[in-house]
Write a protein that holds these residues in place. Structure first.
Motif, PDB file in Angstrom:
ATOM      1  N   TRP A  96       8.179 -64.285 -45.957  1.00 50.59           N
ATOM      2  CA  TRP A  96       9.574 -64.269 -45.555  1.00 50.59           C
ATOM      3  C   TRP A  96       9.381 -63.397 -44.445  1.00 50.59           C
ATOM      4  O   TRP A  96       8.832 -62.196 -44.292  1.00 50.59           O
ATOM      5  CB  TRP A  96      10.462 -63.908 -46.288  1.00 50.59           C
ATOM      6  CG  TRP A  96      10.683 -64.798 -47.574  1.00 50.59           C
ATOM      7  CD1 TRP A  96      10.305 -66.137 -47.566  1.00 50.59           C
ATOM      8  CD2 TRP A  96      11.305 -64.562 -48.745  1.00 50.59           C
ATOM      9  NE1 TRP A  96      10.739 -66.881 -48.670  1.00 50.59           N
ATOM     10  CE2 TRP A  96      11.386 -65.830 -49.464  1.00 50.59           C
ATOM     11  CE3 TRP A  96      11.869 -63.393 -49.201  1.00 50.59           C
ATOM     12  CZ2 TRP A  96      11.857 -65.780 -50.743  1.00 50.59           C
ATOM     13  CZ3 TRP A  96      12.294 -63.368 -50.513  1.00 50.59           C
ATOM     14  CH2 TRP A  96      12.502 -64.548 -51.128  1.00 50.59           C
ATOM     15  N   TRP A  97      10.139 -63.724 -43.189  1.00 43.78           N
ATOM     16  CA  TRP A  97      10.121 -62.780 -42.012  1.00 43.78           C
ATOM     17  C   TRP A  97      10.863 -61.460 -42.400  1.00 43.78           C
ATOM     18  O   TRP A  97      10.546 -60.234 -41.877  1.00 43.78           O
ATOM     19  CB  TRP A  97      10.620 -63.334 -40.803  1.00 43.78           C
ATOM     20  CG  TRP A  97       9.798 -64.503 -40.196  1.00 43.78           C
ATOM     21  CD1 TRP A  97       9.793 -65.566 -40.167  1.00 43.78           C
ATOM     22  CD2 TRP A  97       8.879 -63.935 -39.371  1.00 43.78           C
ATOM     23  NE1 TRP A  97       8.690 -65.986 -39.476  1.00 43.78           N
ATOM     24  CE2 TRP A  97       8.162 -64.989 -38.845  1.00 43.78           C
ATOM     25  CE3 TRP A  97       8.196 -62.732 -38.877  1.00 43.78           C
ATOM     26  CZ2 TRP A  97       6.942 -64.852 -38.077  1.00 43.78           C
ATOM     27  CZ3 TRP A  97       7.149 -62.628 -38.021  1.00 43.78           C
ATOM     28  CH2 TRP A  97       6.600 -63.707 -37.649  1.00 43.78           C
ATOM     29  N   SER A  98      11.796 -61.573 -43.348  1.00 44.44           N
ATOM     30  CA  SER A  98      12.526 -60.508 -43.580  1.00 44.44           C
ATOM     31  C   SER A  98      11.612 -59.438 -44.306  1.00 44.44           C
ATOM     32  O   SER A  98      11.816 -58.270 -44.330  1.00 44.44           O
ATOM     33  CB  SER A  98      13.744 -60.804 -44.530  1.00 44.44           C
ATOM     34  OG  SER A  98      13.337 -61.605 -45.618  1.00 44.44           O
ATOM     35  N   VAL A  99      10.789 -59.825 -45.329  1.00 47.75           N
ATOM     36  CA  VAL A  99       9.714 -59.019 -45.932  1.00 47.75           C
ATOM     37  C   VAL A  99       8.914 -58.197 -44.865  1.00 47.75           C
ATOM     38  O   VAL A  99       8.546 -57.350 -45.042  1.00 47.75           O
ATOM     39  CB  VAL A  99       9.091 -59.833 -47.029  1.00 47.75           C
ATOM     40  CG1 VAL A  99       8.067 -59.007 -47.678  1.00 47.75           C
ATOM     41  CG2 VAL A  99       9.901 -60.187 -48.364  1.00 47.75           C
ATOM     42  N   PHE A 127      18.015 -51.793 -39.567  1.00 50.12           N
ATOM     43  CA  PHE A 127      18.680 -52.137 -40.576  1.00 50.12           C
ATOM     44  C   PHE A 127      19.009 -53.724 -40.270  1.00 50.12           C
ATOM     45  O   PHE A 127      18.771 -54.636 -41.124  1.00 50.12           O
ATOM     46  CB  PHE A 127      19.981 -51.598 -40.821  1.00 50.12           C
ATOM     47  CG  PHE A 127      20.913 -52.211 -41.755  1.00 50.12           C
ATOM     48  CD1 PHE A 127      20.807 -52.337 -43.057  1.00 50.12           C
ATOM     49  CD2 PHE A 127      22.095 -52.963 -41.174  1.00 50.12           C
ATOM     50  CE1 PHE A 127      21.756 -52.879 -44.071  1.00 50.12           C
ATOM     51  CE2 PHE A 127      23.059 -53.737 -42.038  1.00 50.12           C
ATOM     52  CZ  PHE A 127      22.817 -53.616 -43.570  1.00 50.12           C
ATOM     53  N   ALA A 128      19.334 -53.892 -39.215  1.00 47.45           N
ATOM     54  CA  ALA A 128      19.815 -55.451 -39.053  1.00 47.45           C
ATOM     55  C   ALA A 128      18.718 -56.392 -38.934  1.00 47.45           C
ATOM     56  O   ALA A 128      18.860 -57.699 -39.332  1.00 47.45           O
ATOM     57  CB  ALA A 128      20.741 -55.522 -37.548  1.00 47.45           C
ATOM     58  N   ALA A 129      17.407 -55.966 -38.438  1.00 44.42           N
ATOM     59  CA  ALA A 129      16.475 -56.952 -38.093  1.00 44.42           C
ATOM     60  C   ALA A 129      16.123 -57.777 -39.606  1.00 44.42           C
ATOM     61  O   ALA A 129      15.995 -58.928 -39.720  1.00 44.42           O
ATOM     62  CB  ALA A 129      15.110 -56.392 -37.483  1.00 44.42           C
ATOM     63  N   PRO A 130      15.769 -56.935 -40.691  1.00 46.05           N
ATOM     64  CA  PRO A 130      15.525 -57.479 -41.886  1.00 46.05           C
ATOM     65  C   PRO A 130      16.706 -58.513 -42.497  1.00 46.05           C
ATOM     66  O   PRO A 130      16.424 -59.311 -43.150  1.00 46.05           O
ATOM     67  CB  PRO A 130      14.922 -56.498 -42.683  1.00 46.05           C
ATOM     68  CG  PRO A 130      14.707 -55.257 -41.759  1.00 46.05           C
ATOM     69  CD  PRO A 130      15.483 -55.326 -40.490  1.00 46.05           C
ATOM     70  N   ARG A 172      16.750 -62.345 -43.197  1.00 46.67           N
ATOM     71  CA  ARG A 172      16.800 -62.707 -44.700  1.00 46.67           C
ATOM     72  C   ARG A 172      18.140 -63.746 -44.750  1.00 46.67           C
ATOM     73  O   ARG A 172      18.007 -64.591 -45.553  1.00 46.67           O
ATOM     74  CB  ARG A 172      17.198 -61.347 -45.625  1.00 46.67           C
ATOM     75  CG  ARG A 172      17.317 -61.872 -46.939  1.00 46.67           C
ATOM     76  CD  ARG A 172      15.957 -62.603 -47.508  1.00 46.67           C
ATOM     77  NE  ARG A 172      16.116 -63.279 -48.674  1.00 46.67           N
ATOM     78  CZ  ARG A 172      16.056 -64.578 -48.759  1.00 46.67           C
ATOM     79  NH1 ARG A 172      15.586 -65.411 -47.989  1.00 46.67           N
ATOM     80  NH2 ARG A 172      16.190 -64.980 -50.203  1.00 46.67           N
ATOM     81  N   LEU A 173      19.196 -63.641 -43.777  1.00 42.13           N
ATOM     82  CA  LEU A 173      19.925 -64.342 -43.756  1.00 42.13           C
ATOM     83  C   LEU A 173      19.762 -66.087 -43.341  1.00 42.13           C
ATOM     84  O   LEU A 173      20.427 -67.055 -43.532  1.00 42.13           O
ATOM     85  CB  LEU A 173      21.377 -64.068 -42.782  1.00 42.13           C
ATOM     86  CG  LEU A 173      21.901 -62.651 -43.728  1.00 42.13           C
ATOM     87  CD1 LEU A 173      23.013 -62.202 -42.586  1.00 42.13           C
ATOM     88  CD2 LEU A 173      22.327 -63.168 -45.025  1.00 42.13           C
TER      89      LEU A 173
END
Length: 79
Positions: free
Chosen positions: A13-16, A60-63, A67-68
Motif C-alpha cells: 500500500w502507498w499509505s504504508v 500527516f495528510a499524505a499517508p 490510505r483513503l
C-alpha cells in the motif's frame, strides 16, 4: 480489533510506504538534529510558519489520503 481483508498485502500500500518514509525521516532528524537546522536556514524567515504548516500537513495528510484511496496489491492486482 478487526483488520482489513487484505492485511497480508499491506506492504504494497502507498499509505504504508508514505508512513515508512515519514518514520525514516523522523528517525534521521532525531539521530542528527543538525539536518533540520540546516534545512531551516534555507527557508526565509517570513516563510517559516507556512513551511512548518505544510510540513505537518504533508507528514500527516499524505499517508492518510493514500490510505483513503483505493489501493491495489491484493489478489494479484498491480499496485
Amino acid at each position: 480489533m478487526t483488520l482489513v481483508d487484505d492485511v497480508r498485502q499491506c506492504w504494497r500500500w502507498w499509505s504504508v510506504h508514505m508512513a515508512a518514509l515519514a518514520g525514516v525521516m523522523a528517525g534521521a532528524l532525531v539521530a542528527q538534529p543538525q539536518i533540520l537546522t540546516g534545512l531551516v536556514a534555507y527557508v526565509p524567515e517570513q516563510w517559516r510558519p507556512v513551511a512548518s504548516a505544510l510540513a505537518g500537513i504533508v507528514v500527516f495528510a499524505a499517508p492518510t489520503i493514500a490510505r483513503l484511496v483505493q489501493q491495489g496489491g491484493g489478489h494479484g492486482q498491480s499496485v
